[in-house]
Write a protein that holds these residues in place. Structure first.
Motif, PDB file in Angstrom:
ATOM      1  N   SER A 136      32.561  33.004  47.781  1.00  0.00           N
ATOM      2  CA  SER A 136      31.750  34.054  47.140  1.00  0.00           C
ATOM      3  C   SER A 136      30.822  33.406  46.136  1.00  0.00           C
ATOM      4  O   SER A 136      31.130  32.330  45.598  1.00  0.00           O
ATOM      5  CB  SER A 136      32.677  35.040  46.422  1.00  0.00           C
ATOM      6  N   THR A 137      29.726  34.088  45.829  1.00  0.00           N
ATOM      7  CA  THR A 137      28.890  33.631  44.706  1.00  0.00           C
ATOM      8  C   THR A 137      29.701  33.677  43.407  1.00  0.00           C
ATOM      9  O   THR A 137      29.390  32.961  42.459  1.00  0.00           O
ATOM     10  CB  THR A 137      27.651  34.541  44.553  1.00  0.00           C
ATOM     11  N   ALA A 138      30.769  34.503  43.390  1.00  0.00           N
ATOM     12  CA  ALA A 138      31.628  34.577  42.189  1.00  0.00           C
ATOM     13  C   ALA A 138      32.338  33.253  41.932  1.00  0.00           C
ATOM     14  O   ALA A 138      32.829  33.012  40.830  1.00  0.00           O
ATOM     15  CB  ALA A 138      32.653  35.693  42.351  1.00  0.00           C
ATOM     16  N   TYR A 143      30.797  35.881  35.714  1.00  0.00           N
ATOM     17  CA  TYR A 143      30.382  37.187  35.165  1.00  0.00           C
ATOM     18  C   TYR A 143      31.584  37.826  34.488  1.00  0.00           C
ATOM     19  O   TYR A 143      32.727  37.472  34.772  1.00  0.00           O
ATOM     20  CB  TYR A 143      29.778  38.093  36.248  1.00  0.00           C
ATOM     21  N   TYR A 149      39.380  36.243  39.970  1.00  0.00           N
ATOM     22  CA  TYR A 149      38.742  36.389  41.288  1.00  0.00           C
ATOM     23  C   TYR A 149      37.744  35.248  41.505  1.00  0.00           C
ATOM     24  O   TYR A 149      37.792  34.550  42.530  1.00  0.00           O
ATOM     25  CB  TYR A 149      38.043  37.748  41.431  1.00  0.00           C
ATOM     26  N   PRO A 179      28.928  34.799  50.038  1.00  0.00           N
ATOM     27  CA  PRO A 179      28.013  35.929  49.858  1.00  0.00           C
ATOM     28  C   PRO A 179      28.035  36.473  48.432  1.00  0.00           C
ATOM     29  O   PRO A 179      29.010  36.321  47.703  1.00  0.00           O
ATOM     30  CB  PRO A 179      28.558  36.990  50.831  1.00  0.00           C
ATOM     31  N   GLY A 180      26.944  37.143  48.095  1.00  0.00           N
ATOM     32  CA  GLY A 180      26.857  37.872  46.830  1.00  0.00           C
ATOM     33  C   GLY A 180      27.149  39.342  47.066  1.00  0.00           C
ATOM     34  O   GLY A 180      28.136  39.685  47.742  1.00  0.00           O
ATOM     35  N   PHE A 187      35.783  46.468  49.651  1.00  0.00           N
ATOM     36  CA  PHE A 187      35.982  45.522  48.546  1.00  0.00           C
ATOM     37  C   PHE A 187      35.991  46.203  47.166  1.00  0.00           C
ATOM     38  O   PHE A 187      36.920  46.034  46.381  1.00  0.00           O
ATOM     39  CB  PHE A 187      34.875  44.458  48.604  1.00  0.00           C
ATOM     40  N   ARG A 191      38.944  46.953  44.493  1.00  0.00           N
ATOM     41  CA  ARG A 191      38.852  46.338  43.172  1.00  0.00           C
ATOM     42  C   ARG A 191      38.943  47.369  42.041  1.00  0.00           C
ATOM     43  O   ARG A 191      39.613  47.167  41.048  1.00  0.00           O
ATOM     44  CB  ARG A 191      37.513  45.598  43.042  1.00  0.00           C
TER      45      ARG A 191
HETATM   46  C1  8X3 Z   1      32.181  39.520  45.844  1.00  0.00           C
HETATM   47  C2  8X3 Z   1      30.880  39.395  45.136  1.00  0.00           C
HETATM   48  O1  8X3 Z   1      29.758  39.547  42.832  1.00  0.00           O
HETATM   49  O2  8X3 Z   1      31.449  41.218  43.391  1.00  0.00           O
HETATM   50  O3  8X3 Z   1      32.771  38.284  46.016  1.00  0.00           O
HETATM   51  O4  8X3 Z   1      32.095  38.967  42.876  1.00  0.00           O
HETATM   52  S1  8X3 Z   1      31.082  39.783  43.478  1.00  0.00           S
END
Ligand code: 8X3
Ligand code: NDP
Length: 249
Positions: A136-138, A143, A149, A179-180, A187, A191
């Motif tokens: 992930s971009t995470a 952030y 995560y 991915p972003g 998802f 969450r």
């Molecule tokens: C999911 C993208 O930006 O919600 O991996 O973490 S984000």
């Protein structure tokens, strides 16, 4: 010979779209997840090229037993798509629920390495295979509330880089897809645990969709065997990295 692909987390979102796309492209697909009824529904629509395999990524014994427990005719897994995963909560580290952290690490990190370790020897023995993981971009950009995560996805990223190094000299490929902002999956519902809040994440945006992820995976797998895509970072056009934050007195 048709490749056999194992997709973890095929009951929803990216995993379902990847399974549908790869069956359409002529692969045989084993789809896993905890919700068996969804896997059965997928088999009803995809037919015998899809094998439903109920599996919990927290069940280490089941993951370790996979190479021998898969049904006859499905044991030679050529491609592993490490897709199953989740984020839980957006609370800051100092107040978050520690059990949520444990579950994210258990699924996104421990489950992912267990299944990779279980299926990799067969690929190396046959000198043919590909592991594609959903980072992930995470895993790159921090952030608020991303804490464990994002850290779990940073682990995926470095694990996949190191996998490439260990696999050098074999014809087994390894790719991390990062991915972003993506919509059309569960998802954000998982969450945030709230449909309205989940919908708000995508308000006024045109996010990446599960079909876009499936398209990318199909492309990566379909490249000539001597080509390895190490990592792909992808965002919707409406998203970009935003820089650093400052607090003022
Ligand atoms: C999911 C993208 O930006 O919600 O991996 O973490 S984000
Ligand atoms: P979804 O919530 O729609 O799907 C998640 C899948 O993971 C489900 O099939 C679920 O199956 C499975 N899963 C979760 N926990 C377990 C478990 N313990 N055992 C077995 N399967 C499990 O999410 P997405 O499709 O959006 O996400 C897929 C992957 O992509 C994840 O790794 C996610 O981190 C990553 N990602 C998502 C982005 C996004 O914005 N959506 C962006 C970047 C990366 P079941 O509940 O039936 O067990």
């Amino acid at each position: 010979m048709t490749d056999t692909v194992l997709v973890t987390g095929a009951t929803a979102g990216f995993g379902r779209a990847i399974s549908e796309r790869l069956v359409k492209d002529g692969y045989r697909v084993i789809g896993t997840g905890r919700r068996a009824e969804r896997l059965d529904a997928l088999q009803a629509s995809l037919g015998d090229a899809f094998l439903p395999l109920p599996l919990d990524m927290l069940d280490k014994e089941a993951l370790r037993g996979l190479p021998t427990e898969l049904p006859e005719g499905w044991r030679e897994v050529d491609v592993l798509i490490n897709n199953a995963g989740l984020a839980l909560g957006m609370d800051p580290a100092q107040t978050t629920n520690i059990d949520d952290w444990e579950r994210m690490i258990g699924t996104n990190v421990s489950g992912m390495v267990e299944i990779t370790r279980a299926l990799l020897p067969g690929m190396v023995e046959r000198n043919h295979g590909h592991v594609v993981s959903l980072g992930s971009t995470a895993g790159t950009y921090p952030y608020k509330g991303g804490n464990v995560y994002g850290a779990s996805k940073a682990f995926v990223s470095q694990f996949m880089r190191n996998l490439r190094t260990d696999l050098l000299g074999t014809r087994v490929r390894a790719t991390n897809l990062e991915p972003g902002l993506c919509g059309g999956s569960e998802f954000s519902n998982v969450r945030l645990g709230d449909e309205a809040k989940a919908a708000d994440v995508y308000r006024g945006t045109k996010p990446i969709l599960p079909e876009d992820i499936a398209e990318t995976v199909a492309w990566v797998l379909g490249l000539p065997e001597h080509v390895n895509i190490n990592r792909i970072e992808m965002m919707p056009v409406c998203q970009a990295a935003g820089g650093l934050s400052v607090v003022r007195d």
